[in-house]
Design a protein around this motif. Structure first.
Motif, PDB file in Angstrom:
ATOM      1  N   PHE A 133       2.802   1.982  41.439  1.00 22.08           N
ATOM      2  CA  PHE A 133       2.358   0.658  40.996  1.00 22.08           C
ATOM      3  C   PHE A 133       2.605  -0.339  42.133  1.00 22.08           C
ATOM      4  O   PHE A 133       3.572  -0.202  42.893  1.00 22.08           O
ATOM      5  CB  PHE A 133       3.054   0.229  39.705  1.00 22.08           C
ATOM      6  N   PRO A 134       1.767  -1.344  42.287  1.00 18.77           N
ATOM      7  CA  PRO A 134       1.797  -2.177  43.496  1.00 18.77           C
ATOM      8  C   PRO A 134       3.031  -3.052  43.657  1.00 18.77           C
ATOM      9  O   PRO A 134       3.312  -3.509  44.763  1.00 18.77           O
ATOM     10  CB  PRO A 134       0.538  -3.036  43.375  1.00 18.77           C
ATOM     11  N   CYS A 135       3.795  -3.300  42.564  1.00 21.17           N
ATOM     12  CA  CYS A 135       4.995  -4.125  42.710  1.00 21.17           C
ATOM     13  C   CYS A 135       6.246  -3.287  42.922  1.00 21.17           C
ATOM     14  O   CYS A 135       7.365  -3.802  42.797  1.00 21.17           O
ATOM     15  CB  CYS A 135       5.167  -5.052  41.507  1.00 21.17           C
ATOM     16  N   GLN A 136       6.081  -2.013  43.295  1.00 22.82           N
ATOM     17  CA  GLN A 136       7.243  -1.263  43.773  1.00 22.82           C
ATOM     18  C   GLN A 136       7.816  -1.988  44.988  1.00 22.82           C
ATOM     19  O   GLN A 136       7.062  -2.521  45.811  1.00 22.82           O
ATOM     20  CB  GLN A 136       6.840   0.153  44.199  1.00 22.82           C
ATOM     21  N   PRO A 137       9.130  -2.018  45.145  1.00 20.24           N
ATOM     22  CA  PRO A 137       9.698  -2.649  46.341  1.00 20.24           C
ATOM     23  C   PRO A 137       9.178  -1.990  47.612  1.00 20.24           C
ATOM     24  O   PRO A 137       8.789  -0.814  47.610  1.00 20.24           O
ATOM     25  CB  PRO A 137      11.204  -2.418  46.187  1.00 20.24           C
ATOM     26  N   LEU A 138       9.191  -2.767  48.682  1.00 22.84           N
ATOM     27  CA  LEU A 138       8.841  -2.206  49.984  1.00 22.84           C
ATOM     28  C   LEU A 138       9.986  -1.358  50.526  1.00 22.84           C
ATOM     29  O   LEU A 138       9.792  -0.272  51.056  1.00 22.84           O
ATOM     30  CB  LEU A 138       8.539  -3.326  50.976  1.00 22.84           C
ATOM     31  N   THR A 139      11.209  -1.898  50.391  1.00 26.16           N
ATOM     32  CA  THR A 139      12.399  -1.253  50.930  1.00 26.16           C
ATOM     33  C   THR A 139      13.603  -2.055  50.487  1.00 26.16           C
ATOM     34  O   THR A 139      13.466  -3.046  49.758  1.00 26.16           O
ATOM     35  CB  THR A 139      12.330  -1.187  52.474  1.00 26.16           C
ATOM     36  N   PHE A 140      14.789  -1.642  50.890  1.00 26.30           N
ATOM     37  CA  PHE A 140      15.975  -2.478  50.802  1.00 26.30           C
ATOM     38  C   PHE A 140      16.214  -3.062  52.190  1.00 26.30           C
ATOM     39  O   PHE A 140      16.073  -2.369  53.196  1.00 26.30           O
ATOM     40  CB  PHE A 140      17.192  -1.672  50.353  1.00 26.30           C
ATOM     41  N   PHE A 141      16.573  -4.328  52.239  1.00 27.85           N
ATOM     42  CA  PHE A 141      16.749  -5.017  53.511  1.00 27.85           C
ATOM     43  C   PHE A 141      17.926  -4.402  54.276  1.00 27.85           C
ATOM     44  O   PHE A 141      18.956  -4.087  53.703  1.00 27.85           O
ATOM     45  CB  PHE A 141      17.019  -6.503  53.265  1.00 27.85           C
TER      46      PHE A 141
END
Length: 687
Positions: free
Chosen positions: A504-512
């Motif tokens: 789904f498109p609102c999955q996080p990109l990553t953890f900072f």
């Protein structure tokens, strides 16, 4: 999600149905899908099934139907057979700007002289309106000022502010440039702020000079000075102080003494170069927000969310699920730290006016403070926490019975942060207009949006979240499943772990920060590799598709092998003991020497009430009668220093469970009341 219409007779009682569902955007979207794909979808369950079986087609049609504004179209929605991890690149090739979509919404007829934002607070008569024209001009100035200060794509801009229009201007200005925004509410302590911001090293910090809460004005200067002194070592260059409280010094000279540039917000905007507002055109995967996990047993994880995913998911929820338009007005009672702040301000993308409120919800008119504001501002959509509604219920507040209040404009009430008790569902339909769509919703910081959503095509049923959101392929799996082959709960309707099986498109990109992808994978894909494990313990009604939240799956109670969620106990307390018990925390305890888990219930008594053996026995008897003998707590005591909570007001069940079970739990400043956890440490050693 399987809907068995043949057994709908056993469904919970209906409280609401939309008077004309065919007039809603959701119904029109259903007809749009039918026309494009030559289908015969007839209701929400069939539309939902199509959306999760045809992920790419659904998100493509959603993008166009709700009106996402992009300077360059996408080449593909997502790669064929894309896994959930690593996160697929949704809408590759597209170029857009998040702030542009909020300030110049597509598919919305917005009068630039109409009100876009209303800033209100607990101060009597404090209501400040900002038109669309004025909002755009403020963002133009702030964007150019930030650009002049060296902010660019990928820079980090942070705030330590209340919920007001100046903070929103800063959010939109950072997004206009492609910078990353993170917000922290001023009710957090210095350590809690630094635990978060040191990780992401902001270049600019917006900070209030003070806050108003519960009838008192508090200076933020000392906190801000401490925060700036530390952040300067990690790259902070500029502090912009918002004069939120007139009679409190902004402390600009002291801030400059810390080795950073310090500016008053108004002067900062007025000094900006006189250039047109420009929106950087960026990929859909451009980082937009950093939000934080609760972090009760370690440093909060800094979760990075994308511009395109956040925009698309929020507008889907606002436009289709919530029926918001340019005629709507949304007030969500939230702080700038909470995910619901980000969710609520995105309503601008539908042309909806947003009400930004700061202060106590019980000032200046006690329990009627917020209802009076809803009446005077003609709010159509109101969002809050379940705790707020249960407090109104416990005090028998009935806004609809107040002759001076007019809540006829109110269309929807949204509740989240914790499960909404069944009794509170019924209460709302007697205390507020019976025409409202009461929606208990669920999702979270992790997805910056919803898994369980409102729906104008479905009824509201007692105790249930109406449905899974379109495109969110959730399921309930047996918690004891083989991790490599998770199995749906059996029989259907049993309790289990909430998962999502499609990207789904609102999955996080990553953890900072360092090892971000490894931390991301461990957080959501370690339990069941290949599918998203959300960490909630839930039940899905096979007859309605509705969700019932039962608590966190890692805090699930399991005495004698029977699994149940703490929410079941809390619902009993709300229904049968509202005048005796103010709040409670219920956890399972199992030490190395214990043969089984013991259910432990710790209560906070209501003002003027005292705990007694008689109350303990009444609690046991009612729980036994209303739930089962297995639900009866083996320990019922008073929580000597209150219920431990995060800064966002969420109960810290897991840490309490771990402490009582003899684990060495290290807590940090994310705990709003650490003395409460310390009490449990002492109690656990002596009992």
């Amino acid at each position: 999600m399987t809907i068995d219409k043949d057994i709908s007779a056993v469904a919970p009682a209906e409280l609401w149905r939309h008077p004309d569902p065919t007039s809603t955007a959701m119904y029109k979207f259903l007809q749009h899908v039918n026309k494009i794909y030559n289908l015969n979808l007839s209701d929400y369950p069939s539309l939902y099934k199509w959306s999760v079986a045809n992920v790419a087609d659904f998100w493509k049609e959603c993008w166009h139907f709700i009106g996402i504004k992009a300077s360059q179209p996408f080449q593909e929605v997502l790669p064929k057979d894309a896994p959930m991890f690593p996160r697929p690149d949704f809408f590759s090739g597209a170029r857009l700007n998040f702030a542009e979509n909020l300030l110049f919404p597509g598919n919305a007829d917005v009068d630039e002289d109409a009100v876009a934002v209303i800033t209100a607070s607990e101060r009597e008569g404090h209501v400040e309106e900002t038109t669309w024209r004025e909002l755009r001009e403020l963002v133009r100035k702030c964007t150019n000022a930030l650009k002049e200060a060296g902010v660019k794509e990928g820079s980090v801009v942070a705030c330590f502010t209340s919920n007001h229009v100046q903070a929103l201007v800063a959010v939109l200005s950072a997004a206009s440039l492609g910078a990353i925004w993170t917000g922290i509410s001023p009710d957090n302590g210095v350590s809690a702020v630094l635990d978060r911001l040191v990780q992401i090293r902001p270049q600019v910090l917006f900070a209030d000079n003070g806050v108003l809460y519960n009838g008192k004005e508090w200076s933020s200067r000392d906190k801000t000075l401490e925060i700036v002194e530390e952040l300067r070592k990690h790259g902070l260059e500029l502090v912009v102080v918002i004069k939120n409280i007139d009679d409190i010094d902004s402390g600009l000279s002291e801030l400059e003494g810390k080795g950073v540039r310090a500016e008053d917000f108004s002067n900062f905007l007025d000094s900006a170069p006189d250039q047109p507002l420009h929106f950087a055109q960026l990929p859909a995967s451009q980082p937009l927000y950093v939000l934080y996990s609760s972090g009760t047993t370690g440093l909060p994880k800094a979760i990075v969310h994308s511009a395109g995913g956040t925009l698309l998911q929020h507008k889907k929820e606002h436009y289709l699920h919530c029926s918001m338009t340019s005629k709507s007005r949304l007030l969500y009672y939230t702080t700038t730290s909470w995910m619901m702040y980000h969710w609520s301000v995105s309503a601008l993308a539908c042309g909806t006016s947003v009400v930004l409120y700061s202060g106590s919800p019980f000032r200046p008119h006690s329990h009627l403070s917020i209802p009076r504001l809803l009446s005077s501002l003609k709010v159509t959509h109101f969002g809050t926490s379940a705790a707020y509604l249960t407090i109104l219920e416990a005090n028998a507040i009935s806004p609809v019975s107040e002759p001076a209040l007019d809540l006829s404009a109110l269309e929807a009430i949204y509740s989240t942060a914790s499960p909404l008790p069944p009794s509170t569902f019924s209460y709302v339909y007697t205390a507020f207009p019976s025409t409202v769509n009461l929606a208990s919703i669920t999702g979270g910081t992790d997805i910056i949006s919803l898994f369980g959503a409102p729906c104008p095509l479905l009824p509201v049923r007692v105790g249930e979240i109406q449905c899974a959101g379109l495109g969110m392929a959730i399921d309930v799996v047996d918690s004891a499943s083989d991790p490599d082959s998770p199995q749906p709960v059996s029989p259907p309707g049993s309790a289990g772990d909430l998962v999502c099986a499609q990207p789904f498109p609102c999955q996080p990109l990553t953890f900072f920060g360092p090892n971000g992808q490894e931390k991301y994978q461990a957080a959501y894909f370690e339990r069941f590799p290949g599918i998203w494990h959300h960490g909630d313990f839930v039940r899905m009604d096979p007859s309605t598709g509705g969700l019932v939240m039962l608590g966190r799956s890692d805090g699930v109670l399991k005495p004698a092998g029977v699994r149940f969620g703490s929410a079941e106990i809390y619902n009993i307390l709300t229904r049968f003991f509202p005048s005796d018990i103010e709040e409670a925390v219920c956890v399972g305890r199992r030490r190395e020497t214990d043969r089984d888990e013991t259910v432990c219930l710790f209560v906070v008594m209501a003002p003027g009430k005292e705990f007694s053996d008689e109350l303990r026995e009444r609690l046991k008897n009612v729980i036994r009668k209303e739930l089962s003998p297995r639900h009866v707590p083996g320990i019922i005591e008073v929580a000597g220093r209150g219920v431990p909570k995060t800064g966002n007001g969420k109960k810290i069940e897991v840490a309490v469970k771990q402490i009582l079970s003899g684990m060495d739990v290290k807590t940090n400043a994310s705990v709003a009341n650490p003395e409460a956890l310390e009490w449990f440490r002492v109690w656990g050693k002596t009992h």
